[in-house]
Write an enzyme that holds these catalytic residues in place. Structure first.
Site, PDB file in Angstrom:
ATOM      1  N   ASP A 210       0.872  -1.166   0.000  1.00  0.00           N
ATOM      2  CA  ASP A 210       0.000   0.000   0.000  1.00  0.00           C
ATOM      3  C   ASP A 210       0.914   1.222   0.000  1.00  0.00           C
ATOM      4  O   ASP A 210       2.123   1.122   0.244  1.00  0.00           O
ATOM      5  CB  ASP A 210      -0.953  -0.024   1.205  1.00  0.00           C
ATOM      6  CG  ASP A 210      -2.161   0.888   0.974  1.00  0.00           C
ATOM      7  OD1 ASP A 210      -2.096   1.759   0.077  1.00  0.00           O
ATOM      8  OD2 ASP A 210      -3.169   0.748   1.696  1.00  0.00           O
TER       9      ASP A 210
HETATM   10  C1  NOJ Z   1      -4.086   3.933   0.086  1.00  0.00           C
HETATM   11  C2  NOJ Z   1      -5.235   2.993   0.125  1.00  0.00           C
HETATM   12  O1  NOJ Z   1      -5.247   2.296   1.335  1.00  0.00           O
HETATM   13  C3  NOJ Z   1      -5.240   2.011  -1.036  1.00  0.00           C
HETATM   14  O2  NOJ Z   1      -6.432   1.291  -0.997  1.00  0.00           O
HETATM   15  C4  NOJ Z   1      -5.088   2.747  -2.332  1.00  0.00           C
HETATM   16  O3  NOJ Z   1      -5.140   1.842  -3.396  1.00  0.00           O
HETATM   17  C5  NOJ Z   1      -3.811   3.522  -2.317  1.00  0.00           C
HETATM   18  N1  NOJ Z   1      -3.832   4.477  -1.221  1.00  0.00           N
HETATM   19  C6  NOJ Z   1      -3.568   4.285  -3.597  1.00  0.00           C
HETATM   20  O4  NOJ Z   1      -4.473   5.326  -3.701  1.00  0.00           O
END
Ligand code: NOJ
Length: 884
Positions: free
Chosen positions: A306
């Site tokens: 993430d």
């Molecule tokens: C953080 C989020 O938790 C995740 O779900 C997402 O895909 C990424 N940011 C990118 O935006």
């Protein structure tokens, strides 16, 4: 404690002259377990619980449906230099290029970079895309075909924008606590339903020709404290992210379960989460990534972090991370744990060559598996602006050119979205045929939730507000609406077509006007209310992602009570991200109907109109339980750090008892049970039949892997790794794989440079020799025998009413053990049955469906406790049953 038990058991077994139980073959005659150890009686989650190490990281082997993709990936990766391999693994930095995440390209081969883009409801941060219902909303359809179609349509839209990996679907959060801010992005707190939904979504998405990314792995059950920076921003003084403390059995039976389905469905990517699991960060947790995901589940694709969830360089590499996103350590730091550092780590032997090769192979195999080619059309949008012209490298404002081509990718998906919205709407109450409406004389619609956001449907960034009808909740899981059909506009159009009188009041606090309106003769009042939540980086009305409570927003309860006090035909429509407390009004005789419409996406108004007027006969089922109080769930979000300034400890002490499993165990009657939903017709259940199949006994997977393969070779001359000549573009903050000097220590900028792998990596982390296979592993998803069909259950379902309709028969199993939930969902089907007709419901029970996770044998086992099957229209209405 559990591991102590394992050790004691192995020693005892050895003394008794048997193989250690850790490695011995566990086959029980007739598929039963002697029951000497109750696998369900293991100790649960512990405060400050630790996560055992598991090394080395399993290398991909092309098993199952991955063989062709593996072969293609081998050819491709074998041609690459080390720098090019590193480029595949490392993002270029936050806002470095057009997508929410992009890795480096391979210019020598004309290979453009992979584009990672949110979201699980549509292409995020662009235009001329569709906005689909949330995962939780589509889950309510209990319709495999709609799961697939939605995945396919979203995949097609991403593909047409140039996306390589769609960042969805979601099985973490699963929905342990109803307050969890991102539960709506996932499907259901029931792992079986989520497993089916995520698998079908993945198949759809990947059939459309892009990679799906199942996220967030794992235990990502709340927003509070998921990231230190975010928590500090909210005024909490913590130094480490929250740890979800989960025992081995609960991990397998609840949280890992849908990810096993995702892997079995062939998912190409999995995103590790922000949180820690048993006090080890998800993106460097070798137990989760190496042992559970890549070994036991046989995951063949790649693990991406993430955004900013990576915390170490070599350690995360050997723990199983394959791609870092967005590539920089912190947004726009210009530094990376990988990039240059990964190049160096491979050159100096800290990270073995086979590991970087495995990263590259996994990424490219996922790429080829979904049919992507080496010459994909360019990305035609930009996440950071909708302007047609702008900087390609947005973070630093460089390379201005056309970056948005405004490609319309919607196709006719509005029709599908409308259909999903209607077929996901759960009819919770319907007294005296209040619904469907038929040429009502006077329709009065009340509530902000029926109307528009006065700032426009995209007026709040990432939908971070609760203004107007709730078509989508907030965070990275959102997308820009192409339009949003409000309930007010759709219902007015219907009323005009019918010749009904129509008025609406969209201000929840216009009490005197509302009372004056709904007190009139002949009125059918439809009250729209909502409850919102989202991702932790946005705070809406004091809700830092997670909901602060389960009550309706914008005075919804008072609004409903006010209207129903003056109108004997009050219909309530709820748009929400999960259950809300309806205790104070749901049984009012003046409230004649209640519907839950989830967060339905762009066609919201049309979908609800179709149901209210009977164009669609409802059949959806609530994918979560509606408790009378918040406490009834037995789980909640942690809102205040509970471990000083160390990692907050979220002990999943309830084990597998979440949602309906908790209500059953505590003998608490919910207001609306899991799986409940009414229809405009009636159904009868009869003639349960259980057919037992003869299958061979469950055998653990045995044997060893091949040694770790290596693809191609690399130069050890450091001058080959220097930043290319002066004509090569250097972009500030951009993450490159190059060194800026041949002095390794200087290139690393690490004062401690020179430590060997053995000095700071765990034992076996770099070992590429053949490794033992796990008993519960053997194929993508786990031991293939877990999917042996043990029983087929059938029942007759008759539409005994006067309207054609659809019905969702559900199959539940009781495991019989004292520590097992009394019932668990193990089958369902959405059937279309015309009035007066009957049809057969049929569901297969596979071995996994009847198994518990045995923490000692580290394998699935069917206990000898007596087991039964139940079939009926909801989790608490099961007219048919039989012992197995
Ligand atoms: C953080 C989020 O938790 C995740 O779900 C997402 O895909 C990424 N940011 C990118 O935006």
């Amino acid at each position: 404690m559990r591991y102590l038990l394992e050790i004691i058991a192995s020693v005892a077994a050895l003394l008794a002259g048997k193989d250690s139980v850790l490695t011995s073959v566990q086959i029980y005659p007739n598929g039963t377990y002697p029951g000497a150890i109750d696998p369900a009686a293991e100790p649960g989650a512990q405060f400050l619980q630790t996560s055992p190490p598991f090394y080395p990281s399993p290398w991909m082997n092309g098993q199952g449906e991955w063989a062709d993709a593996y072969a293609q990936a081998k050819d491709f990766v074998s041609q690459l230099t080390l720098l090019e391999k590193v480029n595949l693994t490392t993002g270029v930095g936050w806002e470095g290029e057009q997508c929410v995440g992009q890795v480096g390209s391979i210019p020598r081969l004309g290979f453009r970079s992979l584009c990672m883009q949110d979201s699980p409801v549509g292409v995020r941060d662009t235009d001329y895309n569709s906005v689909f219902s949330s995962g939780q909303t589509v889950a309510a359809t209990f319709d495999r075909n709609l799961f697939y179609q939605r995945g396919y349509a979203m995949g097609a839209e991403h593909k047409a924008k140039g996306v390589t990996v769609q960042l969805g679907p979601v099985a973490g959060p699963l929905g342990r606590a109803p307050e969890g801010g991102r539960n709506w992005e996932g499907f259901s707190p029931d792992p079986y339903l989520t497993g089916v939904a995520i698998a079908e979504t993945i198949k759809g998405t990947q059939d459309a020709g892009i990679i799906a990314c199942a996220k967030h792995f794992i235990g990502n059950e709340q927003e509070h404290f998921r990231q230190v920076g975010e928590a500090v921003g909210y005024g909490f003084n913590i130094t480490e992210a929250i740890s979800s403390n989960i025992d081995d059995r609960t991990m397998h039976e609840i949280y890992l379960w849908p990810f096993a389905d995702a892997v079995r469905a062939g998912v190409g990517a999995i995103m590790c989460s922000y949180n820690q699991i048993n006090n080890s960060y998800a993106c460097q947790n070798s137990k989760m990534l190496n042992n559970l995901l890549k070994n036991e589940l046989g995951f063949q694709g790649f693990v991406m972090s993430d955004w900013q969830a990576q915390h170490t360089g070599a350690a995360s590499a050997v723990a199983g991370l394959d791609m870092t996103m967005p590539g920089d350590t912190l947004f726009n730091s210009g530094e990376s744990f990988w990039g240059t550092n990964l190049t160096l780590a491979v050159l100096n032997g800290t990270v073995p060559e086979w590991r970087i090769d495995d990263m590259a192979i996994r990424i490219m195999a996922a790429y080829f598996k979904v049919g992507l080619t080496l010459h994909e059309p360019p990305i035609n949008f930009d996440s950071w602006t909708l302007d047609t012209y702008g900087p390609l490298h947005y973070a630093v404002g460089e390379n201005t050119q056309q970056i948005n081509f405004h490609v319309d990718v919607q196709g006719d998906h509005g029709t599908l979205i409308r259909d999903i919205g209607a077929r996901a709407t759960v009819l919770l109450k319907n007294v005296d045929n209040a619904l469907p409406l038929s040429n009502p004389k006077f329709v009065a619609v009340v509530g902000e939730d029926a109307g528009p956001n006065l700032d426009g449907p995209n007026g709040c960034s990432d939908r971070g507000c609760d203004n107007g009808t709730l078509g989508m909740a907030w965070g990275s899981g959102s997308a820009n609406f192409p339009y949003l059909v409000t309930p007010d506009s759709a219902l007015q159009a219907q009323a005009l077509a019918d010749g009904s009188r129509y008025e609406s009041i969209l201000d929840n606090y216009a009490s005197s006007q509302i009372i004056a309106l709904v007190s009139q003769a002949n009125v059918t009042a439809i009250v729209f209310v909502n409850a919102d939540s989202g991702e932790g980086y946005i705070n809406v009305d004091g809700n830092e992602g997670d909901r602060n409570n389960l009550t309706l927003w914008q005075g919804g309860d008072e609004l409903i009570q006010q209207v129903s006090a003056h109108c004997t035909n009050t219909i309530v429509v709820i748009h929400s991200v999960g259950p809300v407390i309806v205790t104070n009004w749901f049984d009012s005789p003046n409230i004649t109907a209640i519907l839950w419409a989830g967060v339905p996406g762009q066609e919201s108004g049309n979908s609800i109109t179709d149901v209210l007027y009977g164009k669609v006969n409802p059949a959806a089922r609530t994918p979560f339980t509606w408790g009378a109080t918040r406490q009834d769930y037995g789980t909640d979000v942690i809102y205040v750090p509970n471990n000083g300034n160390g990692a907050p400890q979220d002990d999943f002490v309830e084990g597998p008892f979440i949602d309906y499993r908790a209500f059953e165990r505590q003998n608490t009657t919910p207001i609306y049970e899991f799986g409940f939903g009414l229809s405009y017709t009636t159904f009868e259940y009869s003639n349960l039949q259980v057919i037992k199949h003869n299958v061979s006994a469950y055998a653990p997977t045995t044997g060893v892997t091949e040694a770790a393969p290596i693809f191609g070779n690399f130069s050890t001359n450091l001058t080959d790794y220097l930043f290319p000549n002066a004509s090569f573009p250097y972009i500030r903050q951009y993450i490159y794989p190059y060194l800026n000097t041949t002095d390794e220590k200087k290139a690393s900028a690490d004062p401690n440079y020179g430590q060997t792998a053995a000095e700071f990596l765990p034992p076996h982390a770099t070992d590429g020799t053949p490794q033992p296979l796990l008993a519960a592993g053997g194929a993508p998803g786990g031991n293939p025998q877990l999917w042996d069909v043990l029983y087929t259950v059938t029942a007759n379902i008759t539409n005994s009413g006067t309207r054609d309709g659809e019905e969702v028969p559900q199959l539940y199993v009781s495991f019989g053990g004292p520590n097992n939930p009394s019932l668990v969902l193990r089958g369902f089907e959405r059937l279309s049955i015309d009035a007066g007709q009957s049809t057969t419901f049929s569901a297969d029970i596979v071995r996994r469906d009847l198994s518990n996770w045995d923490t000692v044998a580290q394998n699935w086992v069917i206990t000898s406790y007596p087991k039964s099957v139940y079939v009926g229209p909801s989790s608490r209405n099961l007219p048919l049953s039989q012992a197995l």
